[in-house]
Scaffold this motif. Structure first.
Motif, short mmCIF file in Angstrom:
data_model
loop_
_atom_site.label_atom_id
_atom_site.label_comp_id
_atom_site.label_asym_id
_atom_site.label_seq_id
_atom_site.Cartn_x
_atom_site.Cartn_y
_atom_site.Cartn_z
N MET A 1 -15.29 15.58 -13.29
CA MET A 1 -15.42 14.39 -12.47
C MET A 1 -14.06 14.06 -11.86
O MET A 1 -13.04 14.10 -12.55
N PRO A 2 -14.02 13.70 -10.58
CA PRO A 2 -12.74 13.40 -9.95
C PRO A 2 -12.13 12.11 -10.49
O PRO A 2 -12.82 11.25 -11.02
N GLU A 3 -10.83 12.00 -10.30
CA GLU A 3 -10.12 10.77 -10.67
C GLU A 3 -10.56 9.64 -9.74
O GLU A 3 -10.96 9.88 -8.61
N PRO A 4 -10.45 8.40 -10.21
CA PRO A 4 -10.82 7.26 -9.35
C PRO A 4 -9.78 7.04 -8.24
O PRO A 4 -8.63 7.45 -8.36
N VAL A 5 -10.20 6.38 -7.20
CA VAL A 5 -9.30 6.00 -6.12
C VAL A 5 -8.28 5.00 -6.67
O VAL A 5 -8.62 4.11 -7.44
N HIS A 6 -7.02 5.18 -6.27
CA HIS A 6 -5.96 4.26 -6.70
C HIS A 6 -5.41 3.54 -5.47
O HIS A 6 -5.12 4.18 -4.46
N VAL A 7 -5.22 2.26 -5.57
CA VAL A 7 -4.61 1.46 -4.51
C VAL A 7 -3.41 0.73 -5.08
O VAL A 7 -3.50 0.13 -6.15
N THR A 8 -2.29 0.80 -4.38
CA THR A 8 -1.12 0.00 -4.72
C THR A 8 -0.99 -1.07 -3.65
O THR A 8 -0.80 -0.75 -2.47
N LYS A 9 -1.11 -2.30 -4.03
CA LYS A 9 -1.00 -3.42 -3.10
C LYS A 9 0.47 -3.62 -2.71
O LYS A 9 1.38 -3.40 -3.53
N ALA A 10 0.69 -4.06 -1.49
CA ALA A 10 2.05 -4.28 -1.00
C ALA A 10 2.84 -5.18 -1.94
O ALA A 10 4.03 -4.93 -2.19
N ALA A 11 2.22 -6.19 -2.48
CA ALA A 11 2.91 -7.12 -3.39
C ALA A 11 3.35 -6.45 -4.69
O ALA A 11 4.22 -6.97 -5.39
N ASP A 12 2.74 -5.30 -5.02
CA ASP A 12 3.07 -4.61 -6.26
C ASP A 12 4.12 -3.51 -6.09
O ASP A 12 4.53 -2.88 -7.06
N ILE A 13 4.57 -3.27 -4.87
CA ILE A 13 5.59 -2.24 -4.63
C ILE A 13 6.95 -2.85 -4.93
O ILE A 13 7.36 -3.83 -4.32
N LYS A 14 7.64 -2.27 -5.89
CA LYS A 14 8.92 -2.80 -6.37
C LYS A 14 10.04 -1.80 -6.11
O LYS A 14 9.81 -0.60 -5.98
N VAL A 15 11.26 -2.29 -6.11
CA VAL A 15 12.43 -1.44 -5.93
C VAL A 15 12.49 -0.43 -7.06
O VAL A 15 12.26 -0.76 -8.23
N LEU B 1 0.85 9.90 -10.39
CA LEU B 1 -0.61 9.80 -10.43
C LEU B 1 -1.30 11.10 -10.02
O LEU B 1 -2.48 11.27 -10.30
N ALA B 2 -0.58 11.99 -9.36
CA ALA B 2 -1.12 13.29 -8.96
C ALA B 2 0.00 14.31 -9.08
O ALA B 2 1.18 13.98 -8.90
N ASP B 3 -0.35 15.54 -9.38
CA ASP B 3 0.66 16.56 -9.64
C ASP B 3 1.47 16.97 -8.42
O ASP B 3 2.60 17.41 -8.54
N ASN B 4 0.92 16.84 -7.23
CA ASN B 4 1.60 17.42 -6.07
C ASN B 4 1.80 16.47 -4.89
O ASN B 4 1.97 16.93 -3.77
#
Length: 127
Positions: A1-15, A32-35
């Protein structure tokens, strides 16, 4: 079974680590992914990264905001990027990001590895 879709929200992007004065690097999707991984680079006005390469990772840059420059070939070649432009930086290619302007530059960066590799150099031809 494939991995689920991942979303990173702009507010969660940190330095992230490995900062150069005037450059802000933010990991968006890493480990989150090998390549593949993605990050954001913000170059403050009148700033430049140190000379560096990204090891075995190929890098694609998408210019999202502002006008910046990729310097390569020992400092002899300057490729200017405007919003909407793309650049390919091959693995081990020594380069530098430069913002000569008065506004911030924002680039979205995708690399061919699980997490970004940045090998800072002491100058051109020292890798």
């Amino acid at each position: 079974m494939p991995e689920p879709v991942h979303v990173t929200k702009a507010a969660d992007i940190k330095v992230s680590g490995g900062q150069t004065e005037g450059m802000v690097r933010q990991n968006a999707i890493v480990d989150l992914a090998d390549n593949i991984c993605a990050s954001v680079m913000i170059a403050k006005p009148h700033s430049a990264s140190g000379v560096h390469h990204h090891g075995e990772e190929n890098t694609i840059v998408y210019a999202a905001k502002g006008h910046g420059t990729v310097v390569s070939e020992g400092g002899a070649k300057r490729e200017h990027l405007a919003p909407g432009d793309f650049a390919l930086i091959p693995a081990y290619a020594e380069h530098q990001e430069v913002n000569d302007g008065d506004e911030e530059v924002t680039w979205v960066i995708v690399r061919s590895g699980r997490a970004p590799i940045v090998e800072n150099l002491k100058g051109w031809g020292t890798s």
